[in-house]
Design a protein around this motif. Structure first.
Motif, PDB file in Angstrom:
ATOM      1  N   LYS A 122       0.842  -1.198   0.000  1.00 48.12           N
ATOM      2  CA  LYS A 122       0.000   0.000   0.000  1.00 48.12           C
ATOM      3  C   LYS A 122       0.881   1.254   0.000  1.00 48.12           C
ATOM      4  CE  LYS A 122      -3.790  -2.228   2.431  1.00 48.12           C
ATOM      5  NZ  LYS A 122      -4.494  -2.358   3.716  1.00 48.12           N
ATOM      6  N   ILE A 123       0.565   2.156  -0.935  1.00 46.72           N
ATOM      7  CA  ILE A 123       1.229   3.459  -0.962  1.00 46.72           C
ATOM      8  C   ILE A 123       0.226   4.481  -0.437  1.00 46.72           C
ATOM      9  CG2 ILE A 123       2.234   5.256  -2.438  1.00 46.72           C
ATOM     10  CD1 ILE A 123       3.200   3.005  -4.301  1.00 46.72           C
ATOM     11  N   LYS A 124       0.561   5.150   0.653  1.00 49.42           N
ATOM     12  CA  LYS A 124      -0.392   6.009   1.358  1.00 49.42           C
ATOM     13  C   LYS A 124      -0.201   7.501   1.077  1.00 49.42           C
ATOM     14  CE  LYS A 124      -2.755   3.038   3.916  1.00 49.42           C
ATOM     15  NZ  LYS A 124      -4.211   2.944   3.746  1.00 49.42           N
ATOM     16  N   TYR A 125       1.009   7.877   0.631  1.00 49.14           N
ATOM     17  CA  TYR A 125       1.318   9.314   0.612  1.00 49.14           C
ATOM     18  C   TYR A 125       2.491   9.563  -0.333  1.00 49.14           C
ATOM     19  CZ  TYR A 125       2.708  13.880   2.600  1.00 49.14           C
ATOM     20  OH  TYR A 125       3.044  15.198   2.776  1.00 49.14           O
ATOM     21  N   CYS A 126       2.527  10.739  -0.943  1.00 48.86           N
ATOM     22  CA  CYS A 126       3.671  11.077  -1.799  1.00 48.86           C
ATOM     23  C   CYS A 126       3.945  12.577  -1.737  1.00 48.86           C
ATOM     24  CB  CYS A 126       3.436  10.636  -3.243  1.00 48.86           C
ATOM     25  SG  CYS A 126       1.933  11.283  -3.988  1.00 48.86           S
ATOM     26  N   SER A 127       5.172  12.941  -2.036  1.00 49.08           N
ATOM     27  CA  SER A 127       5.529  14.362  -2.063  1.00 49.08           C
ATOM     28  C   SER A 127       6.746  14.553  -2.960  1.00 49.08           C
ATOM     29  CB  SER A 127       5.838  14.881  -0.657  1.00 49.08           C
ATOM     30  OG  SER A 127       7.018  14.286  -0.164  1.00 49.08           O
ATOM     31  N   GLN A 128       6.965  15.786  -3.396  1.00 46.92           N
ATOM     32  CA  GLN A 128       8.162  16.097  -4.192  1.00 46.92           C
ATOM     33  C   GLN A 128       9.252  16.585  -3.252  1.00 46.92           C
ATOM     34  OE1 GLN A 128       7.641  18.890  -7.400  1.00 46.92           O
ATOM     35  NE2 GLN A 128       9.757  18.687  -8.100  1.00 46.92           N
ATOM     36  N   LEU A 129      10.446  16.043  -3.424  1.00 45.65           N
ATOM     37  CA  LEU A 129      11.566  16.443  -2.571  1.00 45.65           C
ATOM     38  C   LEU A 129      12.015  17.860  -2.924  1.00 45.65           C
ATOM     39  CD1 LEU A 129      13.618  13.131  -2.707  1.00 45.65           C
ATOM     40  CD2 LEU A 129      12.424  14.017  -0.731  1.00 45.65           C
ATOM     41  N   PRO A 130      12.314  18.685  -1.909  1.00 42.10           N
ATOM     42  CA  PRO A 130      12.758  20.054  -2.195  1.00 42.10           C
ATOM     43  C   PRO A 130      14.247  20.097  -2.553  1.00 42.10           C
ATOM     44  CG  PRO A 130      12.649  19.695   0.175  1.00 42.10           C
ATOM     45  CD  PRO A 130      12.188  18.411  -0.464  1.00 42.10           C
ATOM     46  N   ASN A 131      14.648  21.149  -3.249  1.00 41.47           N
ATOM     47  CA  ASN A 131      16.067  21.449  -3.508  1.00 41.47           C
ATOM     48  C   ASN A 131      16.831  20.307  -4.176  1.00 41.47           C
ATOM     49  OD1 ASN A 131      15.595  23.899  -2.112  1.00 41.47           O
ATOM     50  ND2 ASN A 131      15.962  22.840  -0.167  1.00 41.47           N
ATOM     51  N   THR A 132      16.228  19.697  -5.181  1.00 41.09           N
ATOM     52  CA  THR A 132      16.912  18.630  -5.918  1.00 41.09           C
ATOM     53  C   THR A 132      17.271  19.132  -7.315  1.00 41.09           C
ATOM     54  OG1 THR A 132      14.754  17.742  -6.575  1.00 41.09           O
ATOM     55  CG2 THR A 132      15.849  16.695  -4.694  1.00 41.09           C
ATOM     56  N   GLN A 133      18.290  18.502  -7.898  1.00 39.58           N
ATOM     57  CA  GLN A 133      18.771  18.917  -9.219  1.00 39.58           C
ATOM     58  C   GLN A 133      17.692  18.710 -10.287  1.00 39.58           C
ATOM     59  OE1 GLN A 133      21.919  16.491 -10.817  1.00 39.58           O
ATOM     60  NE2 GLN A 133      22.753  18.129 -12.064  1.00 39.58           N
ATOM     61  N   ILE A 134      16.972  17.580 -10.196  1.00 34.14           N
ATOM     62  CA  ILE A 134      15.866  17.291 -11.120  1.00 34.14           C
ATOM     63  C   ILE A 134      14.637  16.939 -10.286  1.00 34.14           C
ATOM     64  CG2 ILE A 134      17.334  16.497 -13.018  1.00 34.14           C
ATOM     65  CD1 ILE A 134      16.711  13.615 -12.156  1.00 34.14           C
ATOM     66  N   PRO A 135      13.416  17.030 -10.860  1.00 36.45           N
ATOM     67  CA  PRO A 135      12.221  16.683 -10.086  1.00 36.45           C
ATOM     68  C   PRO A 135      12.328  15.273  -9.495  1.00 36.45           C
ATOM     69  CG  PRO A 135      11.604  17.722 -12.150  1.00 36.45           C
ATOM     70  CD  PRO A 135      13.088  17.493 -12.218  1.00 36.45           C
ATOM     71  N   SER A 136      12.215  15.178  -8.183  1.00 36.09           N
ATOM     72  CA  SER A 136      12.364  13.891  -7.477  1.00 36.09           C
ATOM     73  C   SER A 136      11.167  13.699  -6.558  1.00 36.09           C
ATOM     74  CB  SER A 136      13.665  13.869  -6.674  1.00 36.09           C
ATOM     75  OG  SER A 136      14.774  14.076  -7.539  1.00 36.09           O
ATOM     76  N   PHE A 137      10.551  12.519  -6.639  1.00 31.50           N
ATOM     77  CA  PHE A 137       9.311  12.261  -5.923  1.00 31.50           C
ATOM     78  C   PHE A 137       9.487  11.099  -4.952  1.00 31.50           C
ATOM     79  CE2 PHE A 137       8.401  14.182  -9.986  1.00 31.50           C
ATOM     80  CZ  PHE A 137       7.537  15.216  -9.641  1.00 31.50           C
ATOM     81  N   LEU A 138       8.904  11.263  -3.772  1.00 30.95           N
ATOM     82  CA  LEU A 138       9.034  10.279  -2.705  1.00 30.95           C
ATOM     83  C   LEU A 138       7.658   9.678  -2.429  1.00 30.95           C
ATOM     84  CD1 LEU A 138      11.012   9.047  -0.694  1.00 30.95           C
ATOM     85  CD2 LEU A 138      10.600  10.976   0.824  1.00 30.95           C
ATOM     86  N   PHE A 139       7.554   8.350  -2.535  1.00 30.60           N
ATOM     87  CA  PHE A 139       6.308   7.633  -2.243  1.00 30.60           C
ATOM     88  C   PHE A 139       6.525   6.788  -0.993  1.00 30.60           C
ATOM     89  CE2 PHE A 139       6.015   8.775  -6.619  1.00 30.60           C
ATOM     90  CZ  PHE A 139       4.662   8.947  -6.886  1.00 30.60           C
ATOM     91  N   PHE A 140       5.593   6.866  -0.054  1.00 37.05           N
ATOM     92  CA  PHE A 140       5.715   6.109   1.201  1.00 37.05           C
ATOM     93  C   PHE A 140       4.846   4.858   1.123  1.00 37.05           C
ATOM     94  CE2 PHE A 140       6.963  10.400   2.296  1.00 37.05           C
ATOM     95  CZ  PHE A 140       8.089  10.176   3.072  1.00 37.05           C
ATOM     96  N   ALA A 141       5.467   3.695   1.345  1.00 32.08           N
ATOM     97  CA  ALA A 141       4.748   2.417   1.243  1.00 32.08           C
ATOM     98  C   ALA A 141       5.041   1.560   2.471  1.00 32.08           C
ATOM     99  CB  ALA A 141       5.190   1.683  -0.022  1.00 32.08           C
ATOM    100  N   ASN A 142       4.158   0.581   2.705  1.00 33.70           N
ATOM    101  CA  ASN A 142       4.379  -0.307   3.863  1.00 33.70           C
ATOM    102  C   ASN A 142       5.497  -1.319   3.593  1.00 33.70           C
ATOM    103  OD1 ASN A 142       2.824  -1.593   1.930  1.00 33.70           O
ATOM    104  ND2 ASN A 142       1.653  -2.812   3.401  1.00 33.70           N
ATOM    105  N   LEU A 143       5.670  -1.722   2.314  1.00 33.74           N
ATOM    106  CA  LEU A 143       6.703  -2.719   1.966  1.00 33.74           C
ATOM    107  C   LEU A 143       7.485  -2.220   0.731  1.00 33.74           C
ATOM    108  CD1 LEU A 143       4.410  -5.848   2.344  1.00 33.74           C
ATOM    109  CD2 LEU A 143       6.277  -5.269   3.897  1.00 33.74           C
ATOM    110  N   PRO A 144       8.287  -1.176   0.905  1.00 29.96           N
ATOM    111  CA  PRO A 144       8.960  -0.577  -0.263  1.00 29.96           C
ATOM    112  C   PRO A 144       9.893  -1.538  -0.990  1.00 29.96           C
ATOM    113  CG  PRO A 144       9.856   0.300   1.801  1.00 29.96           C
ATOM    114  CD  PRO A 144       8.638  -0.490   2.159  1.00 29.96           C
TER     115      PRO A 144
END
Length: 437
Positions: A382-404
């Motif tokens: 299950k992926i419950k939440y996501c956000s874009q990481l700040p101050n990165t060279q290129i757009p980088s996205f973080l997804f939070f999951a129970n079993l990554p």
């Protein structure tokens, strides 16, 4: 600006082993596709807080009896002209050979920083054999074993001490840097001249040594950017123009110092291995991309079908990254060259795109719910939440999951594609990270 270190030497002295040893010292190492030897030849190394690029010349040699030694000599000449420091590798077990003498003569004439590295010194007794290498006239041989790692830490300390200090570029922040890259004779000089023209509006030319990149400010027709040029684009070189290693060495500097790379392909020759080498350098350095099919005026069949065929072939070779613009242009007739600049500007804007967390979740979570990751061993991911990481060279996205750990690369590509469908990221690479919620 990163320094460039070249590893040179005759075959089978351990250049690739040393290269792998040096680049593995960096935790966030450039990822390599398995099975493609060219991915081993360029990498980054970080030591004592300093980062530099490493090039292994070994992989570029054409292994043929007739031109084998001549090819090595060419590459040593190129390395001495383009690198900031040369690591000359010799084999302590075989001693000094004729080819070692030839390479040493080229390096002595170049009069540049060099470290003579006696490899395969696996025990203390072998260190006494290294005295033979004093005859090469390149100072003290530095004994290491690239295979076991013995002595490589001290070698890196010496490398750092010999690398020249890089002066900070006095460039304005927030102005994109475009680099024109491609193999020799593809029309790089022509398109740069077409952009700049005779009445060029130069604000600043910042030039370092001949080995550094040159930044030319371009400010007209509504465009404002730095054109990242390497000295090599402007000066003729003694090294044969068709040497693959030569074109890649030249490209490294321009790519590293840019935001957007304008990769030129020759319409009359199609996509060649050198084009792919340079594309992989662009990818490894996380640079935005516009592809220009130059010399389109020389192609007979300019039909929509021919264009579609060419576009499909390019995207197929460069997959999985396919979200970039392709321009069919002619630097000679100036056909569509301003379209190239428009797309490069758009790719730079895509690179800087920031998406609000609430908007990202509003769009992505329903998609993830409708198409969740495949369950593994009866466990639902299950992926419950996501956000874009700040101050990165290129757009980088973080997804939070129970079993990554169970989320596969193909699902990451699915997430990337859905982000691209909903936001304009054309031309820019993006990163997807999955973490424990």
């Amino acid at each position: 600006m990163a320094n460039l270190v070249a590893i040179v030497g005759r075959p089978n002295v351990g250049k690739s082993t040393l290269f792998n040893r040096l680049t593995k010292t960096r935790h966030a190492i450039v990822s390599s596709e398995a099975g493609t030897t060219r991915d081993r030849q360029y990498g980054k190394c970080e030591w004592s807080g300093k980062e530099f690029s490493v090039v292994d010349t070994g992989g570029w040699v054409v292994n043929s009896d007739d031109i084998f030694e001549e090819e090595i000599r060419k590459q040593v000449i190129t390395a001495t002209q383009e690198a900031d420091l040369v690591l000359f590798l010799v084999d302590v077990n075989t001693g000094v050979t004729d080819l070692d003498q030839d390479v040493a003569a080229i390096i002595r004439r170049a009069n540049m920083p060099v470290i003579l590295v006696a490899n395969k010194t696996d025990n203390n007794e072998q260190q006494y054999d290294a005295v033979d290498f004093y005859s090469l006239g390149l100072g003290d041989p530095f004994c290491i074993s690239a295979m076991t790692g013995s002595g490589t830490g001290d070698l890196l300390d010496l490398v750092i001490s010999k690398l020249p200090e890089k002066t900070e570029e006095l460039l304005e922040d927030g102005i994109p840097r475009f680099a024109v890259v491609g193999r020799p004779n593809v029309g790089k000089s022509s398109i740069i001249n077409a952009f700049i023209g005779e009445d060029r509006h130069i604000v600043t030319d910042i030039a370092g040594t001949t080995r550094d990149s040159i930044f030319t400010r371009y400010d007209k027709f509504g465009f404002d950017f730095y054109l990242v040029d390497t000295a090599g684009i402007r000066r003729k070189n003694k090294v044969t123009e068709d040497l693959e290693f030569y074109s890649v060495m030249r490209s490294i500097r321009a790519i590293e110092n840019s935001d957007v790379c304008i990769l030129m392909i020759d319409a009359t020759r199609g996509i060649e291995s050198q084009d792919m080498n340079i594309f992989q350098l662009v990818q490894k350095n996380n640079k935005s991309l516009v592809v220009v099919v130059n010399k389109w005026d020389l192609v007979e069949d300019k039909s929509v079908k021919a264009i579609k065929f060419f576009e499909d072939a390019i995207r197929q070779r460069m997959s999985p990254f396919t979200d970039f613009q392709i321009v069919f242009a002619s630097a000679l007739t100036k056909q569509r060259i301003f379209k190239v600049l428009e797309y490069a500007k758009e790719a730079y804007i895509s690179r800087k795109l920031r998406i609000g967390t609430s908007k990202l979740n509003e769009v992505m979570l329903p998609i993830i719910e409708a198409f969740p990751p495949a369950s593994i061993k009866g466990k639902y991911i299950k992926i419950k939440y996501c956000s874009q990481l700040p101050n990165t060279q290129i757009p980088s996205f973080l997804f939070f999951a129970n079993l990554p750990q169970y989320i596969k690369d193909n699902y990451k590509r699915f997430l990337e594609n859905k982000i691209r469908e909903n936001w304009n990221l054309t031309g820019s690479p993006i990163n997807i990270f999955i973490r424990q919620k």
